[in-house]
Design a protein around this motif. Structure first.
Motif, PDB file in Angstrom:
ATOM      1  N   SER A  28      90.412 -70.863  16.018  1.00 19.40           N
ATOM      2  CA  SER A  28      90.597 -69.540  15.673  1.00 19.40           C
ATOM      3  C   SER A  28      90.299 -69.346  14.180  1.00 19.40           C
ATOM      4  O   SER A  28      90.666 -70.390  13.350  1.00 19.40           O
ATOM      5  N   GLY A  29      89.907 -68.124  13.905  1.00 18.86           N
ATOM      6  CA  GLY A  29      89.346 -67.848  12.646  1.00 18.86           C
ATOM      7  C   GLY A  29      90.676 -67.924  11.376  1.00 18.86           C
ATOM      8  O   GLY A  29      90.452 -67.913  10.228  1.00 18.86           O
ATOM      9  N   ALA A  34      88.924 -75.870   9.412  1.00 21.85           N
ATOM     10  CA  ALA A  34      87.842 -75.951  10.395  1.00 21.85           C
ATOM     11  C   ALA A  34      87.910 -74.590  11.317  1.00 21.85           C
ATOM     12  O   ALA A  34      87.450 -74.732  12.201  1.00 21.85           O
ATOM     13  N   ALA A  35      88.286 -73.700  10.648  1.00 20.31           N
ATOM     14  CA  ALA A  35      88.249 -72.312  11.378  1.00 20.31           C
ATOM     15  C   ALA A  35      86.808 -71.919  11.936  1.00 20.31           C
ATOM     16  O   ALA A  35      86.031 -72.213  11.208  1.00 20.31           O
ATOM     17  N   GLY A  36      86.746 -71.585  12.840  1.00 21.22           N
ATOM     18  CA  GLY A  36      85.538 -71.031  13.720  1.00 21.22           C
ATOM     19  C   GLY A  36      84.979 -72.209  14.492  1.00 21.22           C
ATOM     20  O   GLY A  36      83.791 -72.073  15.090  1.00 21.22           O
ATOM     21  N   GLU A  37      85.051 -73.592  14.188  1.00 24.57           N
ATOM     22  CA  GLU A  37      84.535 -74.635  14.894  1.00 24.57           C
ATOM     23  C   GLU A  37      84.851 -74.933  16.044  1.00 24.57           C
ATOM     24  O   GLU A  37      85.878 -74.599  16.587  1.00 24.57           O
ATOM     25  N   LEU A 106      94.205 -70.000  26.861  1.00 23.93           N
ATOM     26  CA  LEU A 106      94.177 -70.368  25.456  1.00 23.93           C
ATOM     27  C   LEU A 106      95.465 -69.990  24.604  1.00 23.93           C
ATOM     28  O   LEU A 106      96.179 -68.910  24.705  1.00 23.93           O
ATOM     29  N   SER A 107      95.873 -70.873  23.812  1.00 21.99           N
ATOM     30  CA  SER A 107      97.007 -70.735  23.131  1.00 21.99           C
ATOM     31  C   SER A 107      96.479 -69.920  21.690  1.00 21.99           C
ATOM     32  O   SER A 107      95.336 -69.702  21.681  1.00 21.99           O
ATOM     33  N   ASP A 108      97.008 -69.592  20.941  1.00 21.74           N
ATOM     34  CA  ASP A 108      96.527 -68.684  19.315  1.00 21.74           C
ATOM     35  C   ASP A 108      95.720 -69.705  18.584  1.00 21.74           C
ATOM     36  O   ASP A 108      95.303 -69.395  17.679  1.00 21.74           O
TER      37      ASP A 108
END
Length: 133
Positions: A28-29, A34-37, A106-108
């Protein structure tokens, strides 16, 4: 070198038995690291928990799936951030399978998922998947 403590984590690479594809997840962003990876299921062990229990718990928490542990793929050692004792992590990466993953939710922690071939799952692919941090 001073004696210290480190965190333990698991990586869970999920393989779909019916077509041989692998599950990858996009962080998640809003994640602090590592947001978005793209990655596989990952998570830290809880106090008093073993690696096998952590694999099962993380798969349920992040995917709402029960997985079958097939093998240990390897180990990893890294620092999440600066090379400080409190950031040191040792991981065990597991290969797991599912028959037909109906009900995957998916979880958050993740915003998207894909089932990919082995070639698409390589770190050099356009997805740039990092299997172990």
């Amino acid at each position: 070198m001073a004696v210290g403590r480190f965190l333990a984590m698991v990586g869970v690479l999920v393989w779909r038995r019916n077509d041989g594809k692998y599950l990858v997840l996009q962080r998640s962003g809003t994640r602090d690291y590592a947001a978005g990876e793209w990655e596989c299921v990952t998570g830290r062990l809880e106090q008093g928990e073993g690696f096998v229990e952590a694999v099962r718990r993380e798969a349920r928490e992040e995917l709402d799936l029960d997985v079958r542990i097939e093998c240990i793929l390897g180990t990893s050692h890294f620092y999440r951030g600066e090379m400080l004792a409190e950031n040191e992590i040792v991981g065990v990466n597991f290969g797991c399978s599912v028959d037909e993953p109906t009900g995957l939710r998916l979880s958050d922690e993740h915003s998207a998922y894909r089932w990919v071939t082995l070639a698409e799952a390589q770190p050099s692919s356009p997805l740039g998947i990092r299997w172990a941090r």
